[in-house]
Design a protein around this motif. Structure first.
Motif, PDB file in Angstrom:
ATOM      1  N   ASN A   1      10.479  10.347  34.581  1.00  0.00           N
ATOM      2  CA  ASN A   1      10.450  10.096  33.136  1.00  0.00           C
ATOM      3  C   ASN A   1      11.057   8.753  32.754  1.00  0.00           C
ATOM      4  O   ASN A   1      11.061   8.392  31.582  1.00  0.00           O
ATOM      5  CB  ASN A   1      11.154  11.222  32.381  1.00  0.00           C
ATOM      6  CG  ASN A   1      10.422  12.540  32.543  1.00  0.00           C
ATOM      7  OD1 ASN A   1       9.198  12.586  32.470  1.00  0.00           O
ATOM      8  ND2 ASN A   1      11.157  13.600  32.806  1.00  0.00           N
ATOM      9  N   SER A   2      11.585   8.013  33.742  1.00  0.00           N
ATOM     10  CA  SER A   2      12.159   6.696  33.457  1.00  0.00           C
ATOM     11  C   SER A   2      11.034   5.699  33.188  1.00  0.00           C
ATOM     12  O   SER A   2       9.856   5.976  33.419  1.00  0.00           O
ATOM     13  CB  SER A   2      12.991   6.216  34.653  1.00  0.00           C
ATOM     14  OG  SER A   2      12.138   5.927  35.759  1.00  0.00           O
ATOM     15  N   VAL A   3      11.412   4.503  32.721  1.00  0.00           N
ATOM     16  CA  VAL A   3      10.418   3.457  32.472  1.00  0.00           C
ATOM     17  C   VAL A   3       9.646   3.165  33.754  1.00  0.00           C
ATOM     18  O   VAL A   3       8.414   3.119  33.760  1.00  0.00           O
ATOM     19  CB  VAL A   3      11.080   2.179  31.915  1.00  0.00           C
ATOM     20  CG1 VAL A   3      10.088   1.025  31.873  1.00  0.00           C
ATOM     21  CG2 VAL A   3      11.651   2.432  30.533  1.00  0.00           C
ATOM     22  N   LYS A   4      10.363   2.971  34.868  1.00  0.00           N
ATOM     23  CA  LYS A   4       9.651   2.651  36.108  1.00  0.00           C
ATOM     24  C   LYS A   4       8.788   3.815  36.576  1.00  0.00           C
ATOM     25  O   LYS A   4       7.692   3.614  37.083  1.00  0.00           O
ATOM     26  CB  LYS A   4      10.592   2.150  37.197  1.00  0.00           C
ATOM     27  CG  LYS A   4      11.564   3.135  37.766  1.00  0.00           C
ATOM     28  CD  LYS A   4      12.450   2.442  38.810  1.00  0.00           C
ATOM     29  CE  LYS A   4      13.698   3.210  39.111  1.00  0.00           C
ATOM     30  NZ  LYS A   4      14.611   3.372  38.003  1.00  0.00           N
TER      31      LYS A   4
ATOM     32  N   GLY B   1       0.149  -0.075  32.086  1.00  0.00           N
ATOM     33  CA  GLY B   1      -1.295  -0.208  32.095  1.00  0.00           C
ATOM     34  C   GLY B   1      -1.816  -1.421  31.346  1.00  0.00           C
ATOM     35  O   GLY B   1      -2.985  -1.780  31.480  1.00  0.00           O
ATOM     36  N   GLN B   2      -0.947  -2.081  30.563  1.00  0.00           N
ATOM     37  CA  GLN B   2      -1.368  -3.241  29.789  1.00  0.00           C
ATOM     38  C   GLN B   2      -0.815  -4.555  30.335  1.00  0.00           C
ATOM     39  O   GLN B   2      -0.928  -5.594  29.708  1.00  0.00           O
ATOM     40  CB  GLN B   2      -0.969  -3.041  28.333  1.00  0.00           C
ATOM     41  CG  GLN B   2      -1.665  -1.826  27.741  1.00  0.00           C
ATOM     42  CD  GLN B   2      -1.152  -1.480  26.358  1.00  0.00           C
ATOM     43  OE1 GLN B   2      -0.439  -2.238  25.724  1.00  0.00           O
ATOM     44  NE2 GLN B   2      -1.518  -0.302  25.896  1.00  0.00           N
ATOM     45  N   GLY B   3      -0.188  -4.496  31.505  1.00  0.00           N
ATOM     46  CA  GLY B   3       0.284  -5.708  32.151  1.00  0.00           C
ATOM     47  C   GLY B   3       1.713  -6.116  31.839  1.00  0.00           C
ATOM     48  O   GLY B   3       2.161  -7.153  32.306  1.00  0.00           O
ATOM     49  N   LEU B   4       2.452  -5.323  31.078  1.00  0.00           N
ATOM     50  CA  LEU B   4       3.853  -5.631  30.808  1.00  0.00           C
ATOM     51  C   LEU B   4       4.657  -5.342  32.075  1.00  0.00           C
ATOM     52  O   LEU B   4       4.655  -4.216  32.564  1.00  0.00           O
ATOM     53  CB  LEU B   4       4.394  -4.786  29.650  1.00  0.00           C
ATOM     54  CG  LEU B   4       5.869  -4.975  29.325  1.00  0.00           C
ATOM     55  CD1 LEU B   4       6.130  -6.392  28.823  1.00  0.00           C
ATOM     56  CD2 LEU B   4       6.332  -3.947  28.317  1.00  0.00           C
ATOM     57  N   VAL B   5       5.306  -6.361  32.598  1.00  0.00           N
ATOM     58  CA  VAL B   5       6.044  -6.230  33.856  1.00  0.00           C
ATOM     59  C   VAL B   5       7.524  -6.022  33.576  1.00  0.00           C
ATOM     60  O   VAL B   5       8.097  -6.657  32.704  1.00  0.00           O
ATOM     61  CB  VAL B   5       5.844  -7.482  34.738  1.00  0.00           C
ATOM     62  CG1 VAL B   5       6.661  -7.391  36.015  1.00  0.00           C
ATOM     63  CG2 VAL B   5       4.364  -7.665  35.055  1.00  0.00           C
ATOM     64  N   THR B   6       8.135  -5.130  34.342  1.00  0.00           N
ATOM     65  CA  THR B   6       9.561  -4.861  34.264  1.00  0.00           C
ATOM     66  C   THR B   6      10.140  -4.949  35.673  1.00  0.00           C
ATOM     67  O   THR B   6       9.511  -4.487  36.626  1.00  0.00           O
ATOM     68  CB  THR B   6       9.817  -3.449  33.704  1.00  0.00           C
ATOM     69  OG1 THR B   6       9.121  -3.302  32.465  1.00  0.00           O
ATOM     70  CG2 THR B   6      11.287  -3.203  33.475  1.00  0.00           C
ATOM     71  N   THR B   7      11.318  -5.548  35.803  1.00  0.00           N
ATOM     72  CA  THR B   7      11.990  -5.588  37.099  1.00  0.00           C
ATOM     73  C   THR B   7      13.362  -4.943  36.980  1.00  0.00           C
ATOM     74  O   THR B   7      13.971  -4.934  35.914  1.00  0.00           O
ATOM     75  CB  THR B   7      12.173  -7.024  37.630  1.00  0.00           C
ATOM     76  OG1 THR B   7      12.994  -7.759  36.734  1.00  0.00           O
ATOM     77  CG2 THR B   7      10.835  -7.707  37.812  1.00  0.00           C
ATOM     78  N   ARG B   8      13.810  -4.402  38.094  1.00  0.00           N
ATOM     79  CA  ARG B   8      15.147  -3.832  38.174  1.00  0.00           C
ATOM     80  C   ARG B   8      15.503  -3.722  39.649  1.00  0.00           C
ATOM     81  O   ARG B   8      14.642  -3.785  40.517  1.00  0.00           O
ATOM     82  CB  ARG B   8      15.264  -2.473  37.478  1.00  0.00           C
ATOM     83  CG  ARG B   8      14.782  -1.287  38.261  1.00  0.00           C
ATOM     84  CD  ARG B   8      13.309  -1.115  38.382  1.00  0.00           C
ATOM     85  NE  ARG B   8      12.701  -0.706  37.129  1.00  0.00           N
ATOM     86  CZ  ARG B   8      11.470  -1.025  36.802  1.00  0.00           C
ATOM     87  NH1 ARG B   8      10.721  -1.718  37.623  1.00  0.00           N
ATOM     88  NH2 ARG B   8      10.935  -0.644  35.676  1.00  0.00           N
TER      89      ARG B   8
ATOM     90  N   ALA C   1       3.332  -1.751  42.949  1.00  0.00           N
ATOM     91  CA  ALA C   1       4.601  -2.395  42.628  1.00  0.00           C
ATOM     92  C   ALA C   1       4.848  -3.511  43.633  1.00  0.00           C
ATOM     93  O   ALA C   1       4.169  -3.593  44.663  1.00  0.00           O
ATOM     94  CB  ALA C   1       5.740  -1.379  42.680  1.00  0.00           C
ATOM     95  N   ALA C   2       5.804  -4.357  43.327  1.00  0.00           N
ATOM     96  CA  ALA C   2       6.224  -5.413  44.243  1.00  0.00           C
ATOM     97  C   ALA C   2       7.737  -5.310  44.415  1.00  0.00           C
ATOM     98  O   ALA C   2       8.444  -4.930  43.482  1.00  0.00           O
ATOM     99  CB  ALA C   2       5.854  -6.790  43.688  1.00  0.00           C
ATOM    100  N   ALA C   3       8.198  -5.638  45.607  1.00  0.00           N
ATOM    101  CA  ALA C   3       9.639  -5.585  45.886  1.00  0.00           C
ATOM    102  C   ALA C   3      10.058  -6.856  46.602  1.00  0.00           C
ATOM    103  O   ALA C   3       9.311  -7.394  47.419  1.00  0.00           O
ATOM    104  CB  ALA C   3       9.979  -4.372  46.731  1.00  0.00           C
ATOM    105  N   THR C   4      11.257  -7.321  46.280  1.00  0.00           N
ATOM    106  CA  THR C   4      11.837  -8.476  46.951  1.00  0.00           C
ATOM    107  C   THR C   4      13.235  -8.118  47.418  1.00  0.00           C
ATOM    108  O   THR C   4      14.030  -7.560  46.663  1.00  0.00           O
ATOM    109  CB  THR C   4      11.922  -9.686  45.993  1.00  0.00           C
ATOM    110  OG1 THR C   4      10.620 -10.015  45.533  1.00  0.00           O
ATOM    111  CG2 THR C   4      12.525 -10.885  46.684  1.00  0.00           C
TER     112      THR C   4
END
Length: 87
Positions: A62-65, A36-43, A75-78
């Motif tokens: 319950n995971s981070v994602k 909610g604060q804009g911190l982006v995580t990718t996996r 979300a975005a996916a590549t």
């Protein structure tokens, strides 16, 4: 928001090209989520399905994602399909 038939058809065409080209894991996608604060995580996750509601993958809520998607449900996916030269 739902995906149009044109988007689904274009993805399916590119996905088929990746498989025919011998992509070793064509369902692998890099998923980017944000809290909610804009911190982006990718996996990297595996695509399980695609329909008019979007791309389906499995995760633990319950995971981070899972928590990030609860906070910010976009979300975005590549997909990087090097064998077919498509991304």
């Amino acid at each position: 928001m739902s995906l149009s038939k044109e988007i689904i058809d274009a993805f399916n065409k590119a996905f088929k090209q990746a498989r025919v080209a011998g992509e070793p894991e064509p369902t692998a996608m890099v998923l980017a989520t944000s809290d909610g604060q804009g911190l982006v995580t990718t996996r990297t996750v595996l695509l399980k399905a695609l329909d008019e509601n979007g791309f389906v993958f499995f995760t633990n809520v319950n995971s981070v994602k899972g928590q990030q998607m609860a906070d910010c449900p976009r979300a975005a996916a590549t997909f990087l399909w090097k064998a077919s030269g498509v991304q």
